[in-house]
Design an enzyme around this catalytic site. Structure first.
Site, PDB file in Angstrom:
ATOM      1  N   ARG A  59       0.824  -1.214   0.000  1.00 15.22           N
ATOM      2  CA  ARG A  59       0.000   0.000   0.000  1.00 15.22           C
ATOM      3  C   ARG A  59       0.856   1.261   0.000  1.00 15.22           C
ATOM      4  O   ARG A  59       0.410   2.318  -0.456  1.00 15.22           O
ATOM      5  CB  ARG A  59      -0.976  -0.028   1.185  1.00 15.22           C
ATOM      6  N   GLU A  96       6.056  -9.745  15.637  1.00 20.52           N
ATOM      7  CA  GLU A  96       5.548 -10.242  16.914  1.00 20.52           C
ATOM      8  C   GLU A  96       5.997 -11.703  17.110  1.00 20.52           C
ATOM      9  O   GLU A  96       6.475 -12.088  18.158  1.00 20.52           O
ATOM     10  CB  GLU A  96       4.029 -10.127  16.902  1.00 20.52           C
TER      11      GLU A  96
HETATM   12  P1  AMP Z   1       4.315  -2.265  11.725  1.00 19.02           P
HETATM   13  O1  AMP Z   1       5.610  -2.846  11.255  1.00 19.02           O
HETATM   14  O2  AMP Z   1       3.785  -2.980  12.919  1.00 19.02           O
HETATM   15  O3  AMP Z   1       4.387  -0.760  11.931  1.00 19.02           O
HETATM   16  O4  AMP Z   1       3.216  -2.529  10.621  1.00 19.02           O
HETATM   17  C1  AMP Z   1       3.628  -2.721   9.354  1.00 19.02           C
HETATM   18  C2  AMP Z   1       2.621  -2.825   8.281  1.00 19.02           C
HETATM   19  O5  AMP Z   1       1.514  -3.621   8.644  1.00 19.02           O
HETATM   20  C3  AMP Z   1       2.148  -1.479   7.842  1.00 19.02           C
HETATM   21  O6  AMP Z   1       2.707  -1.264   6.577  1.00 19.02           O
HETATM   22  C4  AMP Z   1       0.663  -1.610   7.763  1.00 19.02           C
HETATM   23  O7  AMP Z   1       0.311  -1.600   6.414  1.00 19.02           O
HETATM   24  C5  AMP Z   1       0.312  -2.955   8.328  1.00 19.02           C
HETATM   25  N1  AMP Z   1      -0.498  -2.902   9.545  1.00 19.02           N
HETATM   26  C6  AMP Z   1      -0.124  -3.298  10.778  1.00 19.02           C
HETATM   27  N2  AMP Z   1      -1.127  -3.202  11.644  1.00 19.02           N
HETATM   28  C7  AMP Z   1      -2.182  -2.729  10.938  1.00 19.02           C
HETATM   29  C8  AMP Z   1      -3.532  -2.398  11.273  1.00 19.02           C
HETATM   30  N3  AMP Z   1      -4.039  -2.554  12.508  1.00 19.02           N
HETATM   31  N4  AMP Z   1      -4.315  -1.934  10.288  1.00 19.02           N
HETATM   32  C9  AMP Z   1      -3.839  -1.783   9.043  1.00 19.02           C
HETATM   33  N5  AMP Z   1      -2.597  -2.071   8.669  1.00 19.02           N
HETATM   34  C10 AMP Z   1      -1.771  -2.539   9.611  1.00 19.02           C
END
Ligand code: AMP
Length: 171
Positions: A59, A96
């Protein structure tokens, strides 16, 4: 800004139980909202001499490409393993459970270039943290990490360079 927040759809228990997924496809599909979102984000960086916008699969490509077009910048892709055809620089990072890897073409960024990194949602910050490392190791001069939305309760920005994080919508 509330109108943009309202059009993002919450999907419960996706991709797994307990996660509330911010589904931005509803915003992307609405012409007025998409236009407003890109204009508001791009506005911050007009005149900042951004050379390239790095978009994070998948995205982040949509947002990154639209921003780059508005800013007269190039687009650089950060992809999942095995998708980029030329020589790549790789970075693994913790999830995680387990780890994940991202790749960038090793010649995609030249030392000193002014870089904006774009993704849709800042959650834990693990993904963007890995992208920041890659861009820095290639010598890019990061101007900002920008997101359409930030899940503030996950404190992802603590993993990113201080003062270089912008999110349009906060949840
Ligand atoms: P993070 O590495 O945890 O910051 O998340 C990485 C990717 O996961 C981001 O590019 C988001 O597109 C997706 N993502 C994680 N959690 C969510 C959520 N609750 N809603 C939508 N996209 C999420």
């Amino acid at each position: 800004m509330q109108d943009l927040k309202d059009i993002i759809r919450d999907v419960n228990d996706f991709p797994k139980k307990g996660i509330v997924f911010k589904d931005i496809t509803t915003l992307l599909a609405d012409p007025a909202s998409f236009h407003k979102m890109i204009d508001l984000m791009a506005h911050r960086y007009i005149g900042k001499k951004i050379d390239k916008v790095v978009g994070v699969e998948a995205r982040g490509f949509i947002i990154g490409a639209a921003l780059a077009y508005k800013l007269g910048a190039g687009v650089v892709l950060v992809r999942k393993p095995g998708k980029l055809p030329y020589k790549t620089f790789k970075k693994s990072y913790d999830l995680e459970y387990g780890t994940d890897t991202l790749e960038i073409h090793e010649d995609a960024i030249k030392p000193g270039e002014r870089i904006l990194i774009a993704d849709d949602v800042l959650a834990t910050g693990g993904t963007m943290g890995a992208v920041v490392d890659m861009v820095q190791q290639l010598g890019g001069d990061i101007q900002d990490c920008c997101f359409m939305a930030e899940l503030e309760f996950l404190h992802g920005r603590a993993k990113l360079p201080e003062g270089k994080v912008f999110s349009l919508l906060k949840f």
